[in-house]
Motif scaffolding. Sequence first.
Motif, PDB file in Angstrom:
ATOM      1  N   LEU A  49       0.855  -1.176   0.000  1.00  0.00           N
ATOM      2  CA  LEU A  49       0.000   0.000   0.000  1.00  0.00           C
ATOM      3  C   LEU A  49       0.891   1.227   0.000  1.00  0.00           C
ATOM      4  O   LEU A  49       1.844   1.306   0.768  1.00  0.00           O
ATOM      5  N   ASN A  50       0.607   2.163  -0.878  1.00  0.00           N
ATOM      6  CA  ASN A  50       1.352   3.420  -0.934  1.00  0.00           C
ATOM      7  C   ASN A  50       0.407   4.547  -0.568  1.00  0.00           C
ATOM      8  O   ASN A  50      -0.585   4.758  -1.245  1.00  0.00           O
ATOM      9  N   LEU A  51       0.719   5.236   0.503  1.00  0.00           N
ATOM     10  CA  LEU A  51      -0.105   6.364   0.939  1.00  0.00           C
ATOM     11  C   LEU A  51       0.631   7.649   0.608  1.00  0.00           C
ATOM     12  O   LEU A  51       1.823   7.766   0.872  1.00  0.00           O
ATOM     13  N   LYS A  52      -0.082   8.593   0.038  1.00  0.00           N
ATOM     14  CA  LYS A  52       0.517   9.907  -0.232  1.00  0.00           C
ATOM     15  C   LYS A  52       0.100  10.836   0.889  1.00  0.00           C
ATOM     16  O   LYS A  52      -1.080  10.973   1.181  1.00  0.00           O
ATOM     17  N   GLY A  53       1.084  11.445   1.501  1.00  0.00           N
ATOM     18  CA  GLY A  53       0.800  12.342   2.609  1.00  0.00           C
ATOM     19  C   GLY A  53       0.581  13.762   2.140  1.00  0.00           C
ATOM     20  O   GLY A  53       1.076  14.164   1.082  1.00  0.00           O
ATOM     21  N   GLY A  54      -0.141  14.493   2.934  1.00  0.00           N
ATOM     22  CA  GLY A  54      -0.298  15.928   2.683  1.00  0.00           C
ATOM     23  C   GLY A  54       0.832  16.637   3.410  1.00  0.00           C
ATOM     24  O   GLY A  54       1.852  16.037   3.725  1.00  0.00           O
ATOM     25  N   GLY A  55       0.659  17.882   3.730  1.00  0.00           N
ATOM     26  CA  GLY A  55       1.661  18.610   4.498  1.00  0.00           C
ATOM     27  C   GLY A  55       1.763  18.013   5.891  1.00  0.00           C
ATOM     28  O   GLY A  55       0.766  17.622   6.484  1.00  0.00           O
ATOM     29  N   GLY A  56       2.986  17.888   6.403  1.00  0.00           N
ATOM     30  CA  GLY A  56       3.150  17.374   7.759  1.00  0.00           C
ATOM     31  C   GLY A  56       2.965  15.872   7.861  1.00  0.00           C
ATOM     32  O   GLY A  56       2.830  15.326   8.946  1.00  0.00           O
ATOM     33  N   GLY A  57       2.954  15.170   6.722  1.00  0.00           N
ATOM     34  CA  GLY A  57       2.902  13.713   6.735  1.00  0.00           C
ATOM     35  C   GLY A  57       1.527  13.109   6.948  1.00  0.00           C
ATOM     36  O   GLY A  57       1.394  11.905   7.039  1.00  0.00           O
ATOM     37  N   GLU A  58       0.478  13.933   7.062  1.00  0.00           N
ATOM     38  CA  GLU A  58      -0.850  13.349   7.246  1.00  0.00           C
ATOM     39  C   GLU A  58      -1.290  12.685   5.939  1.00  0.00           C
ATOM     40  O   GLU A  58      -0.896  13.093   4.868  1.00  0.00           O
TER      41      GLU A  58
END
Length: 155
Positions: A49-58
């Motif tokens: 699974l690859n999760l793309k984070g927003g700002g600050g790693g969320e």
Amino acid sequence: KKTAEEEKAEEEEKEVLGAMRAWTGVYGTEGECGVGCCCITDDNVQIDLNLKGGGGGEYSGHASLTIKGKAEEGSPGACKGNKRLSLRHFALDDTDPNLATKKFCAGACQTLKAVRRAGEGGVVEVGLSNVEHPRCGERRFVCKSGECASSTLPL
């Protein structure tokens, strides 16, 4: 201090991420590879699974799956010399956590569909099929270890 709404949203996000992570692991392979098809056949297929984070790693709502393993030709030349396949960017369905699809176009467009379900004894398995080429059959990946081994369906 967090509001009840913020805490509820956080809990929901944890549940969603947990359901997504339940895809990941090492799988064994079952099923035939149809004539003219290039299939993954491996005792150690890796689904990540690859999760793309927003700002600050969320987590920002972008997730995709990668399915990797040895290639098998249903007939000579079907894999164009590739010994391994790495199928990236399967998009997780927005409404069904047990469905992921990958559309790619090289000449004609094709759609690969991965469906996660409970197999024998409740073990997580993933069925991979080509929507436009049903003759390729379905590859069944049966979870052996990883997050998928500690998950039970339905999620």
